[in-house]
Design a protein around this motif. Structure first.
Motif: not given
Ligand code: PMP
Length: 378
Positions: A91, A94, A115, A160, A187-188, A216, A219, A225
């Protein structure tokens, strides 16, 4: 005076009335996990024994330690980019990247399904923000033609909610035609694609055609982080301009060491990656044999099972939960009305037998609904 500001009471009542109230739920022992993002099971593996240490400040002050630098070097290597910059969460990566990268006049164009963390970064960006229809590259092409060269295009590698993978061939053709800077959130997809799990972009052979990526660790890597990977000069710029790096306490060194450990565990997990793919295929075939259920063909472990209507999809989720599956409904307005869904996430520790039982339970629910609807109409 009331105990709380009125808008809070009103909003809570509204959410309750619309069946949209969220609450925290502890894990139920014994339920089959079809919900977490722990795709490879690494969150369940105990890492190294480390003494918990604080970082003592932001990266620019006392929070920069040798382990941070070592992890960033390893990430630049693994993700085949010139440099990597560590953030405490995806988070924050981004928000920190997008709010800084465009300067005062950046023009951003993003996929409509990105996201919330990317969206929040764009809210803080000072330039202008436009969006294109989900994976509609004719729409993106039209918009970039109007906006001119030098736009930033922002998207995800594995979406996601819909679980679909990015069409890099079509996307890169468009971004290159219009000289746009392409930013992809992995991330995913981190951990799941390619011989070392380095993500979708590298697996598909587009490493040198995507400008920057976000990987990230919360996951598949099973920790916490993220890194932003890209050109060295951009890393230097972010260290100077990215507010979630500058104004926040750095990740504690023992967590950095855990990520390092987990990244090394993740790379050789080819058996787990191919098992995930086999599970996905099996689930596709079994689900598509159920009337009114259509699961798309994909290599992704995220499967949306569309069951329109908040009430209906909640009822399906409750039935599956009662049968021992941790499956959560995704309600409108998180997704568009009429596309409410069960979001099933497969993991390397799920089995073919669990998938079979899940499909059977869904079919049983569907039959019961049919009976209820039939008797209700009389
Ligand atoms: N980008 C995407 C596409 C996500 O799905 C998420 C988390 N759901 C994040 C960023 C944020 O990552 P984090 O959980 O490490 O804060």
């Amino acid at each position: 005076m009331a105990d709380i500001p009125e808008h809070i009471a009103v909003k809570m009542a509204e959410l309750e009335a619309q069946n949209q109230l969220r609450s925290l739920r502890l894990p139920i022992p014994g339920q089959v996990d079809l919900t977490s993002n722990d795709y490879l099971g690494l969150a369940r593996r105990r890492g190294l024994e480390t003494a918990a240490l604080g970082s003592g400040g932001s990266r620019l002050l006392t929070g920069h330690h040798a382990v941070h630098a070592a992890l960033e070097e390893e990430c630049a290597d693994l993700f085949e980019m010139e440099s990597a910059l560590l953030y405490s969460t995806g988070y924050m990566a981004n928000v920190g990247l997008l709010s800084a990268i465009g300067g005062r006049e950046g023009i951003f164009v993003h996929d409509e399904l990105i996201h919330a963390s990317l969206r929040d970064g764009l809210r803080l960006a000072r330039g202008s923000v436009h969006r294109y229809r989900h994976q509609d590259y004719a729409d993106l092409d039209r918009q970039l033609a109007e906006l001119g060269p030098g736009c930033f295009v922002v998207t995800e590698a594995l979406f996601s909610m819909d679980g679909d993978l990015l069409d890099l061939a079509r996307l890169c053709a468009v971004t290159e035609r219009h000289h746009a800077w392409l930013i992809v959130d992995e991330a995913h997809s981190t951990g799941l694609y390619g011989p070392k799990g380095a993500g979708w972009v590298l697996d598909q052979g587009y490493g040198n055609r995507v400008w920057m990526r976000i990987h990230t660790f919360g996951k598949s890597v099973g920790r916490h982080g993220a890194v932003v990977v890209g050109p060295q000069v951009v890393r230097d710029f972010l260290i100077n301009r990215s507010r979630t790096v500058i104004y926040s306490t750095a990740m504690p060194p023992d967590q950095v060491v855990q990520i390092h450990w987990a990244l090394r565990e993740m790379q050789p997990m080819a058996t787990e990656r191919s098992h995930l793919l086999a599970l996905r295929r099996h689930l596709e075939v079994r689900m598509n044999a159920i009337p009114e259920i259509a699961v798309p063909r994909s290599d992704s472990p995220i499967i949306p099972v569309i069951i329109p209507g908040n009430e209906r999809v909640k009822s399906a989720a409750e039935a599956l939960q009662a049968s021992g599956f941790d499956v959560r409904p995704i309600l409108a307005p998180t997704v568009a009305r009429g596309t409410e869904r069960l979001r099933i996430i497969l993991h390397s520790y799920n089995t073919i037998e669990e998938v079979d039982r899940l499909v059977d339970a869904l079919q049983t629910w569907q039959r019961q609904q049919g009976v209820l609807e039939f008797s209700g109409s009389n």
